[in-house]
Design an enzyme around this catalytic site. Structure first.
Site, PDB file in Angstrom:
ATOM      1  N   SER A  43       0.636  -1.456  -0.058  1.00  0.00           N
ATOM      2  CA  SER A  43       0.102  -0.050  -0.033  1.00  0.00           C
ATOM      3  C   SER A  43       0.873   1.316   0.242  1.00  0.00           C
ATOM      4  O   SER A  43       0.388   2.255  -0.443  1.00  0.00           O
ATOM      5  CB  SER A  43      -0.863  -0.087   1.390  1.00  0.00           C
ATOM      6  OG  SER A  43      -0.138  -0.269   2.480  1.00  0.00           O
ATOM      7  N   ASP A 322      -2.401   7.815   8.561  1.00  0.00           N
ATOM      8  CA  ASP A 322      -3.324   6.970   9.203  1.00  0.00           C
ATOM      9  C   ASP A 322      -2.336   5.689   9.836  1.00  0.00           C
ATOM     10  O   ASP A 322      -1.228   6.354  10.176  1.00  0.00           O
ATOM     11  CB  ASP A 322      -4.209   6.366   7.969  1.00  0.00           C
ATOM     12  CG  ASP A 322      -3.277   5.307   7.112  1.00  0.00           C
ATOM     13  OD1 ASP A 322      -2.155   5.103   7.249  1.00  0.00           O
ATOM     14  OD2 ASP A 322      -4.123   4.873   5.886  1.00  0.00           O
ATOM     15  N   HIS A 325       0.585   4.652   7.266  1.00  0.00           N
ATOM     16  CA  HIS A 325       0.907   5.192   6.151  1.00  0.00           C
ATOM     17  C   HIS A 325       1.482   6.773   6.472  1.00  0.00           C
ATOM     18  O   HIS A 325       0.822   7.378   7.291  1.00  0.00           O
ATOM     19  CB  HIS A 325       0.053   5.272   4.919  1.00  0.00           C
ATOM     20  CG  HIS A 325      -0.446   3.808   4.503  1.00  0.00           C
ATOM     21  ND1 HIS A 325      -1.823   3.346   5.140  1.00  0.00           N
ATOM     22  CD2 HIS A 325       0.227   2.873   3.790  1.00  0.00           C
ATOM     23  CE1 HIS A 325      -1.767   2.174   4.592  1.00  0.00           C
ATOM     24  NE2 HIS A 325      -0.797   1.880   3.703  1.00  0.00           N
TER      25      HIS A 325
END
Length: 391
Positions: A43, A322, A325
């Site tokens: 991600s 978050d 990240h």
């Protein structure tokens, strides 16, 4: 007398030109070659592939993701991610497109990274690195010729999900079990990099794993408190990272002279840890919790429709947007380090040097283990300076 001076100047000019052109890196380094940037992994580098791969709506396609630019687009950030900034520094005029989305321009690169990606196993609604490499091979003939692939940059960040899953599923694993798992993961990484190399790639940027035990979501799930990281995961990340440089050295030294393997390693672990420990030097106010989410560290559920997430007022004061990240501000910092930092951060060369390094020339320098003088400070205390401004 004047004629003799003119002749002397002419000779010196010719000598200077010949000297410069004898070193193609110096000359070429003044301009940016026309190359592509290909990214692989999880991600952290996902440019929107998860939105295409899954049948459900992903939170990253909705506000507050993209908050800094008012553009939620499937990236795991409040704005741009590190490859976006790196592409700009490389003078790539296009956004690095998600390879899984139809009808996107991939002429100057593509992201094959997908949220949830692993090296081992079969991730649900995601792809292993090996599957990403196969997708690249499927797209190669129609989009990029061999010469262009050889001089382009291939950037990889993968392995975090393997260790997060292993730790969750094996909470009592002893040292030998951990070492065996690290060996399995890094052997698979070597195999997948070799597959990309066999496909024509020659220039690799490998990013070491972050201090996984310091991610806000990990602190929250393992109840570490606000001041401590979960050291079991940090230890796994360090064991993994210690194998990367020697592995790539071996691949470069064993590559044929006709197709040299070139690489650099970005010390992402210490880049994150330094900003965690000396946050005020980097103008971060909060490094142990997220800007967006719920829980003890505001680390869960950012953007999920059924979760009433908290959202910070000023995301640039947070190291993490978050639970897993980094904020756009941090991502831009990392791109600057990748592109132009010294060898204590990225070695044996930075990305700017890697892009202009002659594709047919074997590497002259290799990764070396960091010495105490080059390792970042490990003091966990924060700076107490006052009066600095927001950045």
């Amino acid at each position: 007398m004047m004629a003799n001076n003119c002749n002397l100047v002419s000779v010196l000019c010719v000598f200077l030109v010949l000297t410069l052109f004898h070193n193609p890196i110096t000359v070429a380094g003044q301009n940016s070659p026309v190359v592509a940037l290909f990214t692989f992994g999880d991600s952290n580098f996902d440019a929107g592939n998860k939105q295409t791969l899954t049948k459900t709506l992903v939170a990253q396609g909705f506000w507050p993701y993209g908050k800094s630019r008012d553009d939620p687009n499937g990236k795991f950030s409040d704005g741009l991610i590190t490859p976006d900034f790196l592409a700009k520094f490389m003078k790539i005029p296009l956004a690095i497109a998600p390879a899984l989305q139809p009808n996107v321009n991939v002429s100057r690169g593509a992201s094959f990274a997908v949220e949830g990606a692993t090296l081992l196993g079969a991730p649900v609604e995601s792809m292993t690195l090996n599957q990403q490499v196969k997708k690249f091979n499927q797209m190669k003939a129609a989009n990029w010729n061999d010469d262009f692939v050889a001089k382009s940059v291939f950037m990889i960040y993968i392995g975090a999900n393997d260790y997060l899953n292993f730790t969750k599923n094996n909470p009592t694993a002893d040292a030998s079990a951990q070492q065996a798992f690290v060996t399995s993961v890094t052997n698979k990484l070597k195999s997948d990099i070799s597959a990309l190399y066999s496909s024509g790639a020659s220039k690799f940027v490998i990013q070491t794993l972050a201090p996984l035990g310091c991610l806000p979501i990990v602190r929250q799930e393992y109840n570490t408190g606000m001041d401590q990281c979960y050291e079991k995961l940090n230890d796994l990340a360090k064991q993994h990272n210690e194998k990367i440089g020697p592995m790539l050295n071996e691949m470069a030294r064993n590559s044929p002279a006709s197709a040299p393997f070139q690489f650099t390693v970005f010390d992402f672990y210490n880049a994150v840890l330094t900003r965690t420990q000396r946050n005020q030097n980097f103008r971060f106010f909060v490094t142990n919790a997220s800007c967006c989410g719920v829980g003890s560290h505001d680390a869960y559920g950012c953007g999920l429709p059924n979760v009433h997430s908290k959202l910070c007022e000023y995301q640039r004061s947070f190291l993490f947007f978050d639970g897993r990240h980094n904020s756009e501000k941090a991502q831009e910092m990392f791109a600057h380090l990748l592109f132009g930092a010294d060898t204590n951060v990225v070695q044996p060369m930075n990305v700017r040097e890697l892009t202009v390094y002659p594709v047919d020339e074997p590497m002259r320098e290799f990764w070396v283990p960091p010495t105490p003088a080059t390792v970042h400070a490990s003091d966990s205390s924060s700076s107490t300076s006052r009066g600095y401004e927001y950045y």
